[in-house]
Design a protein around this motif. Sequence first.
Motif, PDB file in Angstrom:
ATOM      1  N   THR A  89       0.824  -1.211   0.000  1.00  0.00           N
ATOM      2  CA  THR A  89       0.000   0.000   0.000  1.00  0.00           C
ATOM      3  C   THR A  89       0.855   1.257   0.000  1.00  0.00           C
ATOM      4  OG1 THR A  89      -1.758  -1.154   1.197  1.00  0.00           O
ATOM      5  CG2 THR A  89      -1.782   1.253   1.251  1.00  0.00           C
ATOM      6  N   VAL A  90       1.906   1.256   0.847  1.00  0.00           N
ATOM      7  CA  VAL A  90       2.795   2.422   0.932  1.00  0.00           C
ATOM      8  C   VAL A  90       3.488   2.664  -0.402  1.00  0.00           C
ATOM      9  CG1 VAL A  90       4.905   3.321   1.994  1.00  0.00           C
ATOM     10  CG2 VAL A  90       3.143   2.260   3.423  1.00  0.00           C
ATOM     11  N   LEU A  91       4.004   1.594  -1.019  1.00  0.00           N
ATOM     12  CA  LEU A  91       4.695   1.741  -2.303  1.00  0.00           C
ATOM     13  C   LEU A  91       3.744   2.239  -3.396  1.00  0.00           C
ATOM     14  CD1 LEU A  91       6.933  -1.473  -2.280  1.00  0.00           C
ATOM     15  CD2 LEU A  91       7.656   0.900  -1.917  1.00  0.00           C
ATOM     16  N   THR A  92       2.529   1.699  -3.391  1.00  0.00           N
ATOM     17  CA  THR A  92       1.539   2.130  -4.384  1.00  0.00           C
ATOM     18  C   THR A  92       1.134   3.577  -4.155  1.00  0.00           C
ATOM     19  OG1 THR A  92       0.684  -0.131  -4.363  1.00  0.00           O
ATOM     20  CG2 THR A  92      -0.652   1.515  -5.467  1.00  0.00           C
ATOM     21  N   ALA A  93       0.910   3.940  -2.873  1.00  0.00           N
ATOM     22  CA  ALA A  93       0.530   5.312  -2.544  1.00  0.00           C
ATOM     23  C   ALA A  93       1.646   6.286  -2.929  1.00  0.00           C
ATOM     24  CB  ALA A  93       0.202   5.443  -1.061  1.00  0.00           C
ATOM     25  N   MET A  94       2.896   5.836  -2.810  1.00  0.00           N
ATOM     26  CA  MET A  94       4.021   6.696  -3.163  1.00  0.00           C
ATOM     27  C   MET A  94       4.036   7.012  -4.660  1.00  0.00           C
ATOM     28  SD  MET A  94       5.776   7.845  -0.676  1.00  0.00           S
ATOM     29  CE  MET A  94       7.172   8.434  -1.612  1.00  0.00           C
ATOM     30  N   ILE A  95       3.616   6.026  -5.472  1.00  0.00           N
ATOM     31  CA  ILE A  95       3.534   6.265  -6.918  1.00  0.00           C
ATOM     32  C   ILE A  95       2.546   7.395  -7.193  1.00  0.00           C
ATOM     33  CG2 ILE A  95       2.864   5.246  -9.141  1.00  0.00           C
ATOM     34  CD1 ILE A  95       3.715   2.533  -8.044  1.00  0.00           C
TER      35      ILE A  95
END
Length: 421
Positions: free
Chosen positions: A28-34
């Motif tokens: 989730t964090v990696l996706t939100a960072m995108i």
Amino acid sequence: MVRIGTDMNLIENIREAFRSVRTNLLRTVLTAMIIAIGITSLVGMLTAIDAMKAQIEESLSGFGANNFDVRSRGFSGGRATTAGVAQKNYPAISFREAEAFKEKFNQRGISTITTSVTGSAEVSRGSKKTNPNSRIIGGDENYFLIKGIALEKGRSFSNVEIQYGNNVCVIGTEIQSTLFEDGENPVNQHLTFFGRRYTIVGVMERQGGVGGDTGPDRAIIIPILNARNLDQRGTFRYTITVAGQDPLKLEYEMGQATGIMRAVREDGIGMDDSFEVVKSQTLGERLEEIAGFLRIGGFGIGFITLLGAAIGLMNIMLVSVTERTREIGIRKAMGATPKWIRQQFLIEAIVICVMGGLLGVVMGIGIGNLVGNTVGPGGFLVPWVWIIFAFVVCVVVGLVSGLLPAYKASRLDPIESLRYE
């Protein structure tokens, strides 16, 4: 009863989306960072442009903000037509009429008389010459004050030079760099154009231009009477620029100027004005035009970044569907409809996007104001319009990115899903 059940399913799907987000925290964090990077790019650029514009407007406030021009009718050239019928052709404002207006208006405020001698002069100094694109402009003692042009070196014209039309001039920085060596002081030096020798008394500060146009920096200002003496055929057009005293009374002052000019031009009662009184284009208006183009460019770059982020989110959501095939099978076996499954994945995608959007907005505002304030010290700008726009974009990106994965999840066969390892 059906509506209550539907509401309960929606609430349950929202809870399930948040549970999934917590369970797969790293993903989730990696996706939100995108998404955050895309929103940072969009909001940051637009905030920086607005912040820089605000700083420049503040530093240039008053330069031409209250000015208006009294000029010859049909100033833009050509005879105007209305419904195919040519309008009356009025004579241009003469130098004597411009001087008479200025003398009468002096009781109310200051004004300057200007004329464009040519835009294609070749200027020389010894063996050095400029390209034949130098601008020669006639101006008086108020020219630099009203036009908001500062002098880098030297001085403006003296009253004697204005009164007698001496061969003196103030040059732009491009003229200086073309005809003089680095470090050489051009003040009190001489140059030649139109076969006449002029003494340089000042150098204007660099003004720059839009789209690579350096016209203001290759200009030469000469006394207005000297410019008039160059008018062999009597074709020069003279414009009076008036500095308004009060922006709230600008229309009143324009009316006063119209009355004075009608008297000077001897326009009869009931006759149309034989001239034009128009508000000058201010630096702020030109700046807004430039900022508009910058916003389009910034929006384009931010949109491309967001498009990449949306594709990345869609890919991760598709992987998530594959990983959670068994979970989807269990939900379907317990009575979940395809609509509920689609709803769950769409909500999950939107939640991730909004989380990324929040981070992106904070980062974008910070970076945008940091870049904008490099122009000059100023306040902190919070672009509410771009913030609202960013969240709308986040929801749209979440819907678009989650649509295909949600549809794929809703189409899974529950029996095959339960067998999936």
